[in-house]
Design a protein around this motif. Structure first.
Motif, PDB file in Angstrom:
ATOM      1  N   GLU A   1       7.311  -0.278  -9.431  1.00 54.43           N
ATOM      2  CA  GLU A   1       8.169   0.884  -9.325  1.00 54.43           C
ATOM      3  C   GLU A   1       8.437   1.783  -8.281  1.00 54.43           C
ATOM      4  OE1 GLU A   1       9.904   1.226 -12.199  1.00 54.43           O
ATOM      5  OE2 GLU A   1       8.889  -0.006 -13.588  1.00 54.43           O
ATOM      6  N   THR A   2       7.565   1.866  -7.306  1.00 54.27           N
ATOM      7  CA  THR A   2       7.342   2.780  -6.281  1.00 54.27           C
ATOM      8  C   THR A   2       8.368   2.557  -5.360  1.00 54.27           C
ATOM      9  OG1 THR A   2       4.840   2.859  -6.343  1.00 54.27           O
ATOM     10  CG2 THR A   2       5.854   3.474  -4.305  1.00 54.27           C
ATOM     11  N   LEU A   3       9.023   3.781  -4.699  1.00 53.64           N
ATOM     12  CA  LEU A   3      10.343   3.399  -3.741  1.00 53.64           C
ATOM     13  C   LEU A   3       9.680   3.092  -2.299  1.00 53.64           C
ATOM     14  CD1 LEU A   3      13.195   3.560  -2.953  1.00 53.64           C
ATOM     15  CD2 LEU A   3      12.871   6.047  -2.835  1.00 53.64           C
ATOM     16  N   LEU A   4      10.167   1.889  -1.759  1.00 51.58           N
ATOM     17  CA  LEU A   4       9.373   1.542  -0.416  1.00 51.58           C
ATOM     18  C   LEU A   4      10.537   1.977   0.513  1.00 51.58           C
ATOM     19  CD1 LEU A   4       8.016  -1.816  -1.422  1.00 51.58           C
ATOM     20  CD2 LEU A   4       7.094   0.631  -1.365  1.00 51.58           C
ATOM     21  N   TYR A   5       9.935   2.354   1.833  1.00 50.97           N
ATOM     22  CA  TYR A   5      11.067   2.646   3.066  1.00 50.97           C
ATOM     23  C   TYR A   5      10.576   1.741   4.068  1.00 50.97           C
ATOM     24  CZ  TYR A   5      12.721   6.968   0.867  1.00 50.97           C
ATOM     25  OH  TYR A   5      13.247   7.974   0.082  1.00 50.97           O
ATOM     26  N   THR A   6      11.797   1.381   4.705  1.00 50.53           N
ATOM     27  CA  THR A   6      11.737   0.621   6.159  1.00 50.53           C
ATOM     28  C   THR A   6      11.153   1.379   7.168  1.00 50.53           C
ATOM     29  OG1 THR A   6      13.613   1.400   7.001  1.00 50.53           O
ATOM     30  CG2 THR A   6      13.936  -0.581   5.404  1.00 50.53           C
ATOM     31  N   GLU A   7      10.560   0.786   8.300  1.00 47.45           N
ATOM     32  CA  GLU A   7      10.160   1.313   9.454  1.00 47.45           C
ATOM     33  C   GLU A   7      11.803   2.275   9.757  1.00 47.45           C
ATOM     34  OE1 GLU A   7       7.838  -1.066  12.451  1.00 47.45           O
ATOM     35  OE2 GLU A   7       9.260  -2.652  11.251  1.00 47.45           O
ATOM     36  N   MET A   8      11.331   2.977  10.684  1.00 48.51           N
ATOM     37  CA  MET A   8      13.065   3.789  11.267  1.00 48.51           C
ATOM     38  C   MET A   8      13.459   2.779  11.974  1.00 48.51           C
ATOM     39  SD  MET A   8      13.696   7.019  13.916  1.00 48.51           S
ATOM     40  CE  MET A   8      12.951   6.132  15.166  1.00 48.51           C
ATOM     41  N   VAL A   9      14.993   2.570  11.795  1.00 48.90           N
ATOM     42  CA  VAL A   9      15.720   1.588  12.567  1.00 48.90           C
ATOM     43  C   VAL A   9      16.724   2.759  13.410  1.00 48.90           C
ATOM     44  CG1 VAL A   9      17.398  -0.161  12.456  1.00 48.90           C
ATOM     45  CG2 VAL A   9      15.283  -0.452  11.118  1.00 48.90           C
ATOM     46  N   THR A  10      16.822   2.527  14.515  1.00 43.71           N
ATOM     47  CA  THR A  10      17.581   3.433  15.126  1.00 43.71           C
ATOM     48  C   THR A  10      19.540   2.951  15.134  1.00 43.71           C
ATOM     49  OG1 THR A  10      17.743   2.312  17.272  1.00 43.71           O
ATOM     50  CG2 THR A  10      16.330   4.024  17.040  1.00 43.71           C
ATOM     51  N   ALA A  11      20.222   3.929  14.971  1.00 45.31           N
ATOM     52  CA  ALA A  11      21.533   3.721  14.451  1.00 45.31           C
ATOM     53  C   ALA A  11      22.077   2.687  15.951  1.00 45.31           C
ATOM     54  CB  ALA A  11      22.416   4.846  14.362  1.00 45.31           C
ATOM     55  N   PRO A  12      21.918   3.418  17.033  1.00 44.06           N
ATOM     56  CA  PRO A  12      22.378   2.535  18.103  1.00 44.06           C
ATOM     57  C   PRO A  12      21.905   1.215  18.405  1.00 44.06           C
ATOM     58  CG  PRO A  12      21.520   4.601  19.073  1.00 44.06           C
ATOM     59  CD  PRO A  12      21.306   4.544  17.262  1.00 44.06           C
ATOM     60  N   ALA A  13      20.612   0.703  17.894  1.00 41.97           N
ATOM     61  CA  ALA A  13      20.214  -0.651  17.940  1.00 41.97           C
ATOM     62  C   ALA A  13      21.176  -1.711  16.870  1.00 41.97           C
ATOM     63  CB  ALA A  13      18.743  -0.769  17.578  1.00 41.97           C
ATOM     64  N   LEU A  14      21.816  -0.917  16.004  1.00 43.23           N
ATOM     65  CA  LEU A  14      22.505  -1.636  15.032  1.00 43.23           C
ATOM     66  C   LEU A  14      24.016  -1.895  15.494  1.00 43.23           C
ATOM     67  CD1 LEU A  14      21.098  -0.323  11.523  1.00 43.23           C
ATOM     68  CD2 LEU A  14      20.393  -2.397  12.655  1.00 43.23           C
ATOM     69  N   VAL A  15      24.330  -0.431  15.834  1.00 42.02           N
ATOM     70  CA  VAL A  15      25.944  -0.506  16.146  1.00 42.02           C
ATOM     71  C   VAL A  15      26.257  -0.906  17.737  1.00 42.02           C
ATOM     72  CG1 VAL A  15      27.819   1.436  16.470  1.00 42.02           C
ATOM     73  CG2 VAL A  15      26.175   1.524  14.594  1.00 42.02           C
ATOM     74  N   ARG A  16      25.395  -0.393  18.464  1.00 39.80           N
ATOM     75  CA  ARG A  16      25.545  -0.860  19.990  1.00 39.80           C
ATOM     76  C   ARG A  16      24.919  -2.238  20.403  1.00 39.80           C
ATOM     77  NH1 ARG A  16      23.946   4.329  22.988  1.00 39.80           N
ATOM     78  NH2 ARG A  16      24.271   5.791  21.117  1.00 39.80           N
ATOM     79  N   GLY A  17      23.720  -2.397  19.705  1.00 37.22           N
ATOM     80  CA  GLY A  17      22.990  -3.481  20.174  1.00 37.22           C
ATOM     81  C   GLY A  17      23.101  -4.639  19.237  1.00 37.22           C
ATOM     82  N   GLY A  18      23.859  -4.508  18.071  1.00 34.22           N
ATOM     83  CA  GLY A  18      24.131  -5.607  17.089  1.00 34.22           C
ATOM     84  C   GLY A  18      22.585  -6.214  16.523  1.00 34.22           C
ATOM     85  N   ALA A  19      21.572  -5.211  16.468  1.00 35.25           N
ATOM     86  CA  ALA A  19      20.456  -6.071  16.091  1.00 35.25           C
ATOM     87  C   ALA A  19      20.306  -6.050  14.393  1.00 35.25           C
ATOM     88  CB  ALA A  19      19.125  -5.139  16.585  1.00 35.25           C
ATOM     89  N   LEU A  20      21.195  -6.660  13.881  1.00 37.13           N
ATOM     90  CA  LEU A  20      21.227  -6.789  12.397  1.00 37.13           C
ATOM     91  C   LEU A  20      20.087  -7.432  11.807  1.00 37.13           C
ATOM     92  CD1 LEU A  20      25.010  -7.250  11.803  1.00 37.13           C
ATOM     93  CD2 LEU A  20      23.566  -5.029  12.146  1.00 37.13           C
ATOM     94  N   HIS A  21      19.381  -7.999  12.602  1.00 37.68           N
ATOM     95  CA  HIS A  21      18.103  -8.947  12.161  1.00 37.68           C
ATOM     96  C   HIS A  21      17.124  -7.773  11.687  1.00 37.68           C
ATOM     97  CE1 HIS A  21      16.843  -8.131  16.460  1.00 37.68           C
ATOM     98  NE2 HIS A  21      15.699  -7.957  15.820  1.00 37.68           N
ATOM     99  N   LEU A  22      17.275  -6.641  12.267  1.00 39.54           N
ATOM    100  CA  LEU A  22      16.262  -5.438  11.820  1.00 39.54           C
ATOM    101  C   LEU A  22      16.423  -5.147  10.231  1.00 39.54           C
ATOM    102  CD1 LEU A  22      16.568  -3.193  14.918  1.00 39.54           C
ATOM    103  CD2 LEU A  22      14.784  -5.025  14.393  1.00 39.54           C
ATOM    104  N   LEU A  23      17.489  -5.500   9.710  1.00 35.39           N
ATOM    105  CA  LEU A  23      17.885  -4.971   8.524  1.00 35.39           C
ATOM    106  C   LEU A  23      17.369  -6.254   7.281  1.00 35.39           C
ATOM    107  CD1 LEU A  23      21.500  -3.753   8.684  1.00 35.39           C
ATOM    108  CD2 LEU A  23      19.186  -2.518   8.657  1.00 35.39           C
ATOM    109  N   GLU A  24      16.684  -7.365   7.755  1.00 40.96           N
ATOM    110  CA  GLU A  24      16.368  -8.544   6.741  1.00 40.96           C
ATOM    111  C   GLU A  24      15.197  -7.829   5.907  1.00 40.96           C
ATOM    112  OE1 GLU A  24      15.129 -11.628   9.180  1.00 40.96           O
ATOM    113  OE2 GLU A  24      17.357 -12.085   9.881  1.00 40.96           O
ATOM    114  N   PHE A  25      15.429  -8.346   4.489  1.00 42.73           N
ATOM    115  CA  PHE A  25      14.276  -7.941   3.692  1.00 42.73           C
ATOM    116  C   PHE A  25      14.768  -8.725   2.483  1.00 42.73           C
ATOM    117  CE2 PHE A  25      17.882  -5.608   2.077  1.00 42.73           C
ATOM    118  CZ  PHE A  25      17.943  -5.350   0.631  1.00 42.73           C
ATOM    119  N   SER A  26      13.468  -8.866   1.745  1.00 44.49           N
ATOM    120  CA  SER A  26      13.698  -9.631   0.336  1.00 44.49           C
ATOM    121  C   SER A  26      14.033  -9.059  -0.808  1.00 44.49           C
ATOM    122  CB  SER A  26      12.247 -10.288   0.109  1.00 44.49           C
ATOM    123  OG  SER A  26      11.500 -11.136   1.387  1.00 44.49           O
ATOM    124  N   PRO A  27      14.805  -9.673  -1.573  1.00 41.02           N
ATOM    125  CA  PRO A  27      15.327  -9.065  -2.801  1.00 41.02           C
ATOM    126  C   PRO A  27      14.205  -8.578  -3.676  1.00 41.02           C
ATOM    127  CG  PRO A  27      16.464 -11.263  -2.282  1.00 41.02           C
ATOM    128  CD  PRO A  27      15.312 -11.019  -1.312  1.00 41.02           C
TER     129      PRO A  27
END
Length: 340
Positions: free
Chosen positions: A44-70
């Protein structure tokens, strides 16, 4: 990466319920392997990712940082940034990846975060944070939330915090987590900022009384499930626990479902470790090293007979070539035998 088209996603009301207890985003700690172990202790507990920076995703294309298990749901993505358009684009990536919530970091005091003009320094610019919230809400259908401090440096928390909350509420943020300490951006290290500034739980309670329409969670210095219960009983909507949940995960999470949420049963450390074995096998087959997973499990038996042996053996042997789930299983059996 989780496919949002193939999974049932939590609604806002479900997330508010899950946020009664959450595990704080912690850099270098709450990666997807850590979150999987935590999820096996509490559904039940809500889990949070580590902080991911917006520039890493938008400018760096580091979408692998978003991977997680269903299996991690409900799970929130925490973003760092200060550019409204860039945060909106990053939030869209997160929502498309299947995250249930997007959270803005307005609490981290590290020099690296300050240099990027985000984190706790954003407490000084509530209008900018409100703009970020507005742009992100326009870009995604999932809930946009904020994690903040009670103030920074010479700010008077009782003056600045109500203004900050009013601004983000007007922008559409309805759920906020307040770390009940000031952040000193000059003169204290990030570690010192977690301990030295005094906690002000009373102020967070005052904010709940003043902003009754907002879901307010408290963070900072909470180290037991009993303490979480007490804070909820006093009227707060949620409790977020950080380091205690990482170092003593079983103490915090194993009874969270029945105690905090009124569902399920207590999960033992042994059950959670055994349930991790198939995940470990899959991760190793995908190129991971065992110690990348077991480093998050070292506190599984904290305070119990065999805890030292569990930590020592996994610390010393999980990084060796060829180390696999059989090491975890044999070490678990040794701990069980010692406790018998």
């Amino acid at each position: 990466m989780a496919n949002p088209k193939n999974q049932e996603k939590s609604g806002f009301s479900d997330l508010r319920r899950a946020a009664r207890l959450s595990i704080a985003p912690m850099m270098d700690w709450t990666d997807r392997r850590c979150r999987m172990f935590h999820r096996l202790l509490s559904r039940e507990t809500l889990l949070y990712t580590e902080m991911v920076t917006a520039p890493a995703l938008v400018r760096g294309g580091a979408l692998h940082l978003l991977e997680f298990s269903p299996e991690e749901h409900p799970v929130a993505l925490q973003l760092g940034g200060s550019d409204p358009k860039e945060l909106a684009a990053a939030a869209k990536f997160g929502a498309d990846a299947g995250y249930d919530e997007i959270n803005i970091n307005c609490g981290c005091p590290s020099d690296r975060v300050q240099s990027g003009a985000f984190g706790a320094i954003l407490m000084q610019t509530p209008d900018l944070v409100a703009d970020c919230v507005g742009e992100m809400r326009a870009a995604v259908d999932v809930e946009v939330t904020v994690k903040c401090r009670i103030g920074v440096d010479e700010q008077e928390p009782r003056d600045i915090l109500p203004v900050f909350l009013e601004k983000i509420r007007d922008a559409g943020c309805r759920r906020v987590t307040i770390h009940a300490r000031k952040a000193w951006l000059k003169g204290l290290s990030p570690k010192e900022n977690r301990d030295i500034p005094p906690l002000d739980y009373d102020l967070v309670h005052e904010m709940k009384a003043a902003f009754g329409d907002m879901h307010i969670s408290i963070n900072g210095g909470i180290d037991s499930l009993e303490q979480a219960q007490e804070l909820l009983a006093k009227g707060l909507d949620g409790v977020m626990i950080g380091r205690a949940a990482y170092h003593q995960p079983v103490d915090i999470l194993s009874a969270a479902d029945p105690v905090i949420f009124g569902t399920g049963a207590v999960i033992s450390a042994e059950q959670a470790v055994r349930a991790m074995l198939p995940f470990i096998e899959d991760e190793l087959q995908n190129g991971a090293r065992l110690n990348q997973i077991t480093r998050h499990m070292l506190g599984a038996f904290a305070g119990r007979p065999g805890a030292r042996q569990w930590r020592r053996r996994l610390s010393e042997e999980a990084n060796k070539p060829g180390a696999g789930p059989e090491l975890v299983e044999s070490t678990l059996n040794e701990v069980i035998q010692r406790a018998a």
